[in-house]
Motif scaffolding. Structure first.
Motif, PDB file in Angstrom:
ATOM      1  N   GLU A 179     -71.252  -1.313  30.088  1.00  0.00           N
ATOM      2  CA  GLU A 179     -71.679  -2.663  30.495  1.00  0.00           C
ATOM      3  C   GLU A 179     -70.705  -3.752  30.054  1.00  0.00           C
ATOM      4  OE1 GLU A 179     -75.676  -3.032  29.028  1.00  0.00           O
ATOM      5  OE2 GLU A 179     -76.510  -1.864  30.688  1.00  0.00           O
ATOM      6  N   GLN A 180     -69.698  -3.367  29.263  1.00  0.00           N
ATOM      7  CA  GLN A 180     -68.690  -4.329  28.803  1.00  0.00           C
ATOM      8  C   GLN A 180     -67.473  -4.218  29.723  1.00  0.00           C
ATOM      9  OE1 GLN A 180     -69.341  -5.959  25.760  1.00  0.00           O
ATOM     10  NE2 GLN A 180     -71.169  -4.779  25.254  1.00  0.00           N
ATOM     11  N   PRO A 181     -67.344  -5.147  30.674  1.00  0.00           N
ATOM     12  CA  PRO A 181     -66.289  -4.986  31.688  1.00  0.00           C
ATOM     13  C   PRO A 181     -64.867  -5.177  31.146  1.00  0.00           C
ATOM     14  CG  PRO A 181     -67.464  -7.040  32.020  1.00  0.00           C
ATOM     15  CD  PRO A 181     -68.171  -6.332  30.916  1.00  0.00           C
ATOM     16  N   ASP A 182     -64.766  -5.694  29.911  1.00  0.00           N
ATOM     17  CA  ASP A 182     -63.434  -5.903  29.338  1.00  0.00           C
ATOM     18  C   ASP A 182     -62.978  -4.731  28.487  1.00  0.00           C
ATOM     19  OD1 ASP A 182     -65.523  -6.489  27.638  1.00  0.00           O
ATOM     20  OD2 ASP A 182     -64.474  -8.106  26.595  1.00  0.00           O
ATOM     21  N   ILE A 183     -63.758  -3.638  28.496  1.00  0.00           N
ATOM     22  CA  ILE A 183     -63.384  -2.452  27.706  1.00  0.00           C
ATOM     23  C   ILE A 183     -63.218  -1.255  28.649  1.00  0.00           C
ATOM     24  CG2 ILE A 183     -64.176  -0.829  25.913  1.00  0.00           C
ATOM     25  CD1 ILE A 183     -65.681  -3.209  24.668  1.00  0.00           C
ATOM     26  N   GLU A 184     -62.156  -0.492  28.465  1.00  0.00           N
ATOM     27  CA  GLU A 184     -61.901   0.687  29.315  1.00  0.00           C
ATOM     28  C   GLU A 184     -63.036   1.697  29.165  1.00  0.00           C
ATOM     29  OE1 GLU A 184     -58.231   2.717  28.485  1.00  0.00           O
ATOM     30  OE2 GLU A 184     -58.554   4.196  30.072  1.00  0.00           O
ATOM     31  N   PRO A 185     -63.540   2.253  30.287  1.00  0.00           N
ATOM     32  CA  PRO A 185     -64.609   3.259  30.184  1.00  0.00           C
ATOM     33  C   PRO A 185     -64.149   4.439  29.324  1.00  0.00           C
ATOM     34  CG  PRO A 185     -64.265   2.604  32.473  1.00  0.00           C
ATOM     35  CD  PRO A 185     -63.156   1.995  31.679  1.00  0.00           C
ATOM     36  N   PRO A 186     -64.964   4.798  28.322  1.00  0.00           N
ATOM     37  CA  PRO A 186     -64.544   5.889  27.434  1.00  0.00           C
ATOM     38  C   PRO A 186     -64.595   7.249  28.122  1.00  0.00           C
ATOM     39  CG  PRO A 186     -66.737   5.135  26.850  1.00  0.00           C
ATOM     40  CD  PRO A 186     -66.260   4.231  27.940  1.00  0.00           C
ATOM     41  N   GLU A 187     -63.841   8.173  27.557  1.00  0.00           N
ATOM     42  CA  GLU A 187     -63.709   9.511  28.143  1.00  0.00           C
ATOM     43  C   GLU A 187     -65.066  10.223  28.250  1.00  0.00           C
ATOM     44  OE1 GLU A 187     -60.966  10.284  29.658  1.00  0.00           O
ATOM     45  OE2 GLU A 187     -61.841  12.206  30.218  1.00  0.00           O
ATOM     46  N   ASP A 188     -65.974   9.968  27.314  1.00  0.00           N
ATOM     47  CA  ASP A 188     -67.246  10.701  27.360  1.00  0.00           C
ATOM     48  C   ASP A 188     -68.175  10.235  28.486  1.00  0.00           C
ATOM     49  OD1 ASP A 188     -68.285   8.334  26.405  1.00  0.00           O
ATOM     50  OD2 ASP A 188     -69.274   9.228  24.654  1.00  0.00           O
ATOM     51  N   SER A 189     -67.753   9.198  29.230  1.00  0.00           N
ATOM     52  CA  SER A 189     -68.552   8.809  30.399  1.00  0.00           C
ATOM     53  C   SER A 189     -68.144   9.609  31.633  1.00  0.00           C
ATOM     54  CB  SER A 189     -68.400   7.305  30.670  1.00  0.00           C
ATOM     55  OG  SER A 189     -67.071   6.993  31.039  1.00  0.00           O
ATOM     56  N   LYS A 190     -67.074  10.384  31.501  1.00  0.00           N
ATOM     57  CA  LYS A 190     -66.602  11.225  32.616  1.00  0.00           C
ATOM     58  C   LYS A 190     -67.075  12.656  32.383  1.00  0.00           C
ATOM     59  CE  LYS A 190     -64.078   7.706  33.824  1.00  0.00           C
ATOM     60  NZ  LYS A 190     -64.671   6.781  34.779  1.00  0.00           N
ATOM     61  N   GLU A 191     -67.433  13.315  33.470  1.00  0.00           N
ATOM     62  CA  GLU A 191     -67.854  14.705  33.289  1.00  0.00           C
ATOM     63  C   GLU A 191     -67.170  15.652  34.254  1.00  0.00           C
ATOM     64  OE1 GLU A 191     -72.052  15.743  33.350  1.00  0.00           O
ATOM     65  OE2 GLU A 191     -72.237  14.711  31.415  1.00  0.00           O
ATOM     66  N   TRP A 192     -66.687  15.141  35.357  1.00  0.00           N
ATOM     67  CA  TRP A 192     -66.146  16.012  36.400  1.00  0.00           C
ATOM     68  C   TRP A 192     -64.639  16.178  36.320  1.00  0.00           C
ATOM     69  CZ3 TRP A 192     -68.716  14.193  41.653  1.00  0.00           C
ATOM     70  CH2 TRP A 192     -70.079  14.533  41.619  1.00  0.00           C
ATOM     71  N   THR A 193     -63.939  15.066  36.184  1.00  0.00           N
ATOM     72  CA  THR A 193     -62.481  15.062  36.360  1.00  0.00           C
ATOM     73  C   THR A 193     -61.753  15.156  35.026  1.00  0.00           C
ATOM     74  OG1 THR A 193     -62.606  12.658  36.306  1.00  0.00           O
ATOM     75  CG2 THR A 193     -62.535  13.685  38.479  1.00  0.00           C
ATOM     76  N   VAL A 194     -60.557  15.745  35.039  1.00  0.00           N
ATOM     77  CA  VAL A 194     -59.718  15.732  33.829  1.00  0.00           C
ATOM     78  C   VAL A 194     -59.022  14.370  33.789  1.00  0.00           C
ATOM     79  CG1 VAL A 194     -59.302  18.222  33.919  1.00  0.00           C
ATOM     80  CG2 VAL A 194     -57.646  16.656  34.948  1.00  0.00           C
ATOM     81  N   PRO A 195     -58.643  13.915  32.600  1.00  0.00           N
ATOM     82  CA  PRO A 195     -57.869  12.670  32.567  1.00  0.00           C
ATOM     83  C   PRO A 195     -56.549  12.899  33.318  1.00  0.00           C
ATOM     84  CG  PRO A 195     -58.499  13.380  30.339  1.00  0.00           C
ATOM     85  CD  PRO A 195     -58.873  14.490  31.259  1.00  0.00           C
ATOM     86  N   PRO A 196     -56.142  11.968  34.164  1.00  0.00           N
ATOM     87  CA  PRO A 196     -54.922  12.187  34.968  1.00  0.00           C
ATOM     88  C   PRO A 196     -53.720  12.608  34.128  1.00  0.00           C
ATOM     89  CG  PRO A 196     -56.037  10.207  35.695  1.00  0.00           C
ATOM     90  CD  PRO A 196     -56.808  10.697  34.508  1.00  0.00           C
ATOM     91  N   GLU A 197     -53.615  12.062  32.909  1.00  0.00           N
ATOM     92  CA  GLU A 197     -52.448  12.416  32.087  1.00  0.00           C
ATOM     93  C   GLU A 197     -52.481  13.870  31.628  1.00  0.00           C
ATOM     94  OE1 GLU A 197     -54.516   9.889  31.675  1.00  0.00           O
ATOM     95  OE2 GLU A 197     -55.182   9.642  29.610  1.00  0.00           O
TER      96      GLU A 197
END
Ligand code: ARG
Length: 389
Positions: free
Chosen positions: A176-194
């Motif tokens: 809910e904080q639009p000025d903070i990058e979404p943390p990794e634990d909010s992702k479940e499907w995709t690998v981080p691009p890097e």
């Protein structure tokens, strides 16, 4: 909600889960949901496999309409809701159920989508939104669950997630904080691009009448095709998006999504469609697409305007056939080539390599006429500027 409805209204509860391909890596999840519902007092539970219907009647029209809300969000949640509502109403009517309750808050788009569709199909149905009635915050809801021995998963505690085979959305908590990058634990499907593979992968998607019908020239049914594209996309970290979104009810809201299959398929479709259409068709189609997308996003799936817009969209898509090749690499999915029997491209006309059949002398006649009014306007405006006080 199930517990609360029993406590508050002494109601007999029937529960319904729509299988739209969520959790499709783990089908046992549906059994767990059913067990949990019964354990908490549901009389009967329905799990309905709607994957094929969802793909054919909701996902494919979205692909044909290049449905990206505000240019970013491929409507994955938005198109699931009317289908869920229609099926819920069917069950309710069959079982003699009078009230439909669902877990939407009073703040989002999903309540509009579900209620509007359900009441179009069953005007007599009463709709109840416990989340509006009980007026608890997310923190209090979690406490209520703990007090009543209602098991909830760790992930659910933190984020509010919606999932189907076209996309996954996560909201709440730090998101809910639009000025903070979404943390990794909010992702479940995709690998981080890097962390995606160091070598690119190439895929070719085959289309017929605007619909994806195969991968690498291998024919495939819709559900299977989307699963395959999903897997390849996840592996390469594709389709992680975050969006400062304008909701139908007027709130701005920070939304995060994983939409690997949707992003790849819409990009491929849009490219092929552009290739087989004239510039006039392309320009007009983008207006129609945007109108369709906003109508669907705003929860008005049942509005007859959608049928009318789709008549145009389908007409355009008759010739969207052929294949599109894409390069997938560390979070990006780029179109690199396309082929169609109906492409409006003529190498013989376009080439700079050999003497072409394009008569360049026509330019001497064309440009003076094409630019005539613009040149006259330019001179007139210059004069007006000079006479300005
Ligand atoms: N903002 C999106 C939409 O309106 C997704 C909402 C999904 N809900 C959720 N709890 N994650 O379509």
């Amino acid at each position: 909600m199930l517990k609360w409805l029993q406590e508050k209204y002494h109601a007999q509860i029937y529960t319904f889960t729509a299988d739209l391909g969520q959790e499709f890596a783990d089908p046992s999840r549906f059994k767990q949901i059913e067990d949990k519902a019964k354990q908490l007092g549901a009389i009967k539970h329905f799990t309905v496999d709607l994957k094929e219907k969802f793909v054919n009647e909701y996902v494919f029209p979205t692909i044909k309409a290049n449905g990206l809300y505000q240019g970013i969000y491929p409507l994955s949640t938005a198109i699931g809701r009317p289908l869920i509502a229609i099926e819920a109403v069917k069950i309710a009517q069959k079982e003699g159920i009078e009230v439909l309750a669902h877990g939407c808050t009073g703040k989002g788009n999903d309540q509009i989508r579900i209620n509007t569709t359900a009441q179009a199909y069953a005007p007599e149905m009463e709709i109840l939104q416990p989340l509006i009635e009980w007026n608890m915050g997310r923190d209090e809801e979690i406490k209520y669950a703990q007090q009543h021995n209602i098991p909830i998963s760790n992930q659910n505690k933190k984020y509010s997630v919606d999932e189907n085979l076209f996309g996954r959305s996560a909201e709440c908590d730090i998101l809910e904080q639009p000025d903070i990058e979404p943390p990794e634990d909010s992702k479940e499907w995709t690998v981080p691009p890097e962390e995606a593979p160091n070598n690119p992968e190439y895929i070719t998607i085959n289309f017929k009448e605007g619909i994806p019908i195969g991968i690498n020239d291998q024919p495939m049914e819709g559900v299977e095709l989307i699963k395959r594209i999903h897997d390849i996309g996840c592996k390469h970290g594709i389709g992680r998006i975050e969006h400062m979104e304008d909701r139908a009810i007027g709130l701005k809201s920070r939304e995060t999504y994983e939409i690997p299959a949707a992003l790849i398929l819409i990009k491929a479709h849009k490219d092929l469609e552009k290739y087989v259409c004239t510039k006039h068709e392309n320009s007009f189609k983008s207006l129609i697409d945007q109108r369709w997308t906003e109508l669907v996003y705003d929860g008005l799936w049942v509005d007859p305007l959608r049928d009318a817009l789709e008549a145009f969209i389908n007409e355009i898509n008759i010739k969207v056939a052929g294949s599109v090749s894409m390069k997938l690499f560390k979070g990006s999915a780029e179109v690199i080539a396309r082929k169609s029997p109906y492409g409006i491209y003529d190498l013989n006309l376009a080439t700079y390599e050999t003497k072409s059949s394009f008569n360049q002398k026509y330019s001497y006649g064309f440009i003076p006429l094409w630019g005539l009014q613009s040149r006259m306007g330019f001179i007139a405006k210059k004069k007006a500027n000079e006479n300005k006080q």
